[in-house]
Design a protein around this motif. Structure first.
Motif, short mmCIF file in Angstrom:
data_model
loop_
_atom_site.label_atom_id
_atom_site.label_comp_id
_atom_site.label_asym_id
_atom_site.label_seq_id
_atom_site.Cartn_x
_atom_site.Cartn_y
_atom_site.Cartn_z
N VAL A 358 66.67 49.05 37.87
CA VAL A 358 66.79 49.73 36.46
C VAL A 358 67.54 49.08 34.93
O VAL A 358 67.15 49.01 33.94
N GLY A 359 68.31 48.03 35.37
CA GLY A 359 68.68 47.20 34.92
C GLY A 359 67.95 46.31 34.14
O GLY A 359 68.34 45.94 32.48
N MET A 360 67.20 46.03 35.08
CA MET A 360 65.59 45.03 33.61
C MET A 360 64.73 46.40 33.27
O MET A 360 65.15 45.47 32.04
N GLY A 361 64.42 46.99 33.19
CA GLY A 361 64.23 47.34 32.26
C GLY A 361 64.99 48.57 30.96
O GLY A 361 63.85 47.80 29.96
N ALA A 362 66.39 48.42 31.34
CA ALA A 362 67.16 49.09 30.59
C ALA A 362 67.30 48.11 29.18
O ALA A 362 67.77 48.29 28.36
N THR A 363 67.99 47.00 30.29
CA THR A 363 68.16 45.59 28.83
C THR A 363 67.10 45.64 28.10
O THR A 363 66.79 44.88 26.70
N PHE A 364 65.74 44.67 28.53
CA PHE A 364 64.33 44.93 27.77
C PHE A 364 63.82 46.42 26.49
O PHE A 364 64.27 46.05 25.24
N ALA A 374 59.13 49.93 28.34
CA ALA A 374 59.70 49.43 29.88
C ALA A 374 59.52 49.85 31.11
O ALA A 374 59.96 49.75 32.03
N VAL A 375 59.84 51.99 30.74
CA VAL A 375 59.37 52.10 32.57
C VAL A 375 58.42 51.84 32.80
O VAL A 375 58.07 51.72 33.90
N VAL A 376 56.70 51.83 32.25
CA VAL A 376 55.59 51.71 32.52
C VAL A 376 55.18 50.21 33.49
O VAL A 376 54.95 49.67 34.25
N ILE A 377 55.78 49.43 32.93
CA ILE A 377 55.51 47.79 33.10
C ILE A 377 56.61 47.94 34.27
O ILE A 377 56.42 47.54 35.34
N LEU A 378 57.97 48.36 34.04
CA LEU A 378 58.43 48.09 35.62
C LEU A 378 57.73 49.26 36.43
O LEU A 378 57.94 48.20 37.99
N GLY A 383 55.05 48.58 41.52
CA GLY A 383 55.00 50.00 42.38
C GLY A 383 55.74 50.69 42.80
O GLY A 383 55.29 50.88 43.90
N GLU A 384 57.11 50.92 42.21
CA GLU A 384 58.09 51.32 42.97
C GLU A 384 58.61 52.56 42.28
O GLU A 384 59.55 52.98 41.31
N TYR A 385 57.73 54.03 42.96
CA TYR A 385 57.94 55.22 41.60
C TYR A 385 59.02 55.80 42.51
O TYR A 385 59.55 56.47 41.45
N SER A 386 59.62 55.86 43.35
CA SER A 386 61.30 56.09 43.88
C SER A 386 62.15 56.34 42.24
O SER A 386 63.15 56.28 42.43
N ILE A 387 62.12 55.05 42.40
CA ILE A 387 62.92 54.35 40.86
C ILE A 387 62.85 55.25 40.00
O ILE A 387 63.56 55.52 38.33
N ILE A 388 61.52 55.89 39.34
CA ILE A 388 61.16 56.43 37.65
C ILE A 388 62.51 57.02 37.35
O ILE A 388 62.45 56.53 35.69
N PRO A 390 65.75 57.36 37.51
CA PRO A 390 66.89 57.11 36.76
C PRO A 390 67.19 55.69 35.45
O PRO A 390 67.22 55.07 35.60
N LEU A 391 64.97 55.39 36.06
CA LEU A 391 64.75 54.12 35.10
C LEU A 391 64.36 54.30 33.90
O LEU A 391 65.29 53.85 32.51
N MET A 392 64.22 56.13 33.76
CA MET A 392 63.91 56.62 32.49
C MET A 392 64.93 57.11 32.07
O MET A 392 65.30 57.01 30.55
#
Length: 561
Positions: A358-364, A374-378, A383-388, A390-392
């Motif tokens: 999540v930190g990777m996507g949020a920092t970008f 950011a959401v799509v590329i992470l 390939g980890e859908y379970s994190i989608i 909290p990532l969003m």
């Protein structure tokens, strides 16, 4: 559409060639496939130097790519994406074809010799140059030229990272800055074509191999939201540090530009000697962080080290992207954050690796303000859908916070420092130097919100504007009603259509008299009807009307305000 496929194929082939060059130069100059995965080891080509070879590798690389960039394509210096954004926004998509060749060699040499940069910026510029070249050869119109440039960028991202969806959204969100069916279709074709070529060369595997993560407690969402805020500050801080160090390098250097990367390489070598994990892109280090293999203090050291190493690489004249470094910084931040909350809330925090992702996507997102990308590329990289979910959440929080902190992104700040505003007029443009107040027309008569639809239809047909402002019972501005909205309402079933124009009035994006005309054109062209109201300085009530005709009359004013 055939051109989009052709550009995608070229971008895919270009990404294969680019990665091959990176591998060759990395093995030649470090003796390892990825020296960041073997930090502190010696170079088997010069074993007598031991780990101290990292002092010389950036110097050798700089001696090779410095003259190359300075002689053939100076726009190949730096991280590449801002140049492509500028070409699309103000130069009709025109990019020199030699950029593709020079960028490939210069960036591969930079990364191979220890430059702490990413490969997404170079491949975007390489693919975009290929698209621009095809557009020039086929004599494409300006609109199609820009689309081909975006197709090249999409194909480059898709093939390099095995992320076809991310390539599409990167091109539309960052390069084109707009979404349309035509752009989506063309970039999808280019992205898919490039992905097929990339997968044939590199295999169809996720960027990171990670165990599944699950959100076991609803309280974790609050932790992820807070991480988004911290990541936004980190992303903005990375942007500022990048250009601060670049300014320092500009101030210190007084010699010829072609020699700057080699001399500056000595400083980069010292950083690599102290922290060899900074050599190259650093994917092995990033993966170790997501798997929780580093202690909290070392993670923070790696975070600061990456900011310094990337900024220094760009500052001395290196060629490479800032997307991968922002992911690296985000992974270190997320892992450190995860360790911290795990100590404080051991029964609630969950897996540390989830916070790293999540930190990777949020920092970008905080640095580039491209939340969809950011959401799509992470998701595609892991390939980890379970994190989608909290990532969003974290990405949206990071994007909103970044917007509050600064008007610029890590890409647009480079251009603004050179006096270029992507939303402003291109140099020499006939429209754009004026302010809205200088060209607006008198405000047409407003319609009371209680006006019947049939009466409004007559008044709109006589106005010649296709839209009119609407005021409430006490004279307050409500919005604008368009002839199209009234016609559609009259065509509805009698029991479902409103009887007055009030429910149909919608306020367009607010324009004020002191805004530059170029900024106002975006609102005018996207609005229904042939004009929009101009509001007073407080943005409360209309004081004038900006139409297509009044904007065009600015041409005759000679560019004065």
């Amino acid at each position: 559409m055939a051109a989009a496929v052709l550009v995608g194929a070229g971008a895919g082939a270009g990404s294969v060639a680019f990665r091959w060059c990176i591998n060759v130069f990395t093995r030649l100059l470090s003796g390892h496939a990825d020296y960041a995965g073997a930090p502190g080891a010696g170079n088997p080509h010069v074993p007598w130097l031991g780990p101290y070879f990292v002092l010389l590798a950036p110097v050798v690389g700089g001696l090779l790519y410095g003259p190359l960039v300075n002689r053939f394509a100076r726009e190949a210096r730096g991280h590449g994406v801002p140049e492509v954004m500028l070409a699309v926004a103000q130069r009709g998509g025109q990019i020199s074809p030699k950029v593709a060749v020079v960028k490939t060699l210069a960036s591969a040499l930079t990364i191979g010799s220890g430059g702490s940069v990413g490969r997404e910026g170079p491949i975007v510029q390489i693919g975009a140059a290929l698209g621009s070249t095809l557009g020039r050869v086929t004599k494409a119109a300006e609109g199609h030229m820009k689309l081909l440039v975006a197709c090249g960028a999409a194909g480059g991202i898709a093939a390099t990272f095995n992320a076809p969806l991310a390539g599409v959204f990167f091109a539309m969100e960052l390069i084109l800055g707009t979404f349309s069916a035509e752009a989506f279709g063309a970039t999808v074709l280019a992205s898919v074509t490039a992905s097929v070529i990339g997968r044939a060369a590199f295999g169809d595997v996720a960027f990171l191999a990670l165990p599944p993560f699950h959100v076991d407690h609803l309280d974790q969402y609050a932790l992820f939201a807070l991480l988004g805020l911290v990541a936004a500050v980190t992303g903005v801080g990375f942007s500022r540090a990048l250009y601060l160090i670049e300014d320092a390098c500009d101030w210190l250097w007084r010699g010829p530009e072609w020699l700057r990367p080699a001399v500056g390489g000595l400083a980069l070598g010292l950083v690599l000697l102290a922290l060899p994990q900074m050599y190259g892109v650093g994917y092995p280090v990033l993966e170790n962080a997501t798997e929780g293999r580093y202690a909290l203090g070392f993670l923070l050291l790696l975070l600061v080290g990456k900011v310094v190493a990337t900024s220094l690489t760009i500052g001395i004249g290196g060629s490479g992207g800032v997307f991968a470094p922002s992911l690296f910084i985000g992974a270190m931040l997320g892992s450190a954050y995860g360790i911290g909350v795990h100590h404080m809330l051991p029964g609630t925090a969950g897996a540390v690796g989830a916070y790293a992702l999540v930190g990777m996507g949020a920092t970008f997102a905080g640095a580039a303000r491209a939340p969809i990308t950011a959401v799509v590329i992470l998701f595609e990289l892991t390939g980890e859908y379970s994190i989608i979910l909290p990532l969003m959440l974290a990405v949206v929080m990071a994007t909103a916070t970044s917007r509050l902190l600064t008007r610029d992104t890590i890409y647009t700040l480079k251009l603004r420092r050179r006096g270029i505003d992507l939303e402003g007029a291109a140099p020499g443009a006939r429209i754009g130097a004026q302010h809205v107040g200088a060209v607006m027309e008198p405000l047409p008569s407003s319609l009371p919100a209680a006006t019947a639809l049939t009466d409004a239809a007559v008044l709109l047909s006589l106005s010649g504007h296709g839209a009119l402002p609407v005021v409430g019972d006490t004279g307050e501005y409500v919005g604008v009603v368009t002839a199209q909205a009234v016609a559609e309402a009259l065509a509805d079933q009698p029991d479902s259509a409103p009887s007055t124009v009030g429910p149909l009035a919608e306020p367009p994006e607010p324009l004020t008299a002191d805004q530059p005309l170029t900024q106002a054109l975006h609102t005018l062209l996207s609005a229904a009807g042939t004009g929009v109201p101009v509001l007073d300085a407080e943005g409360g009530s209309p004081v004038g009307w900006l139409s297509h005709q009044s904007a065009l009359r600015a041409v005759g004013s000679g560019g004065t305000s």
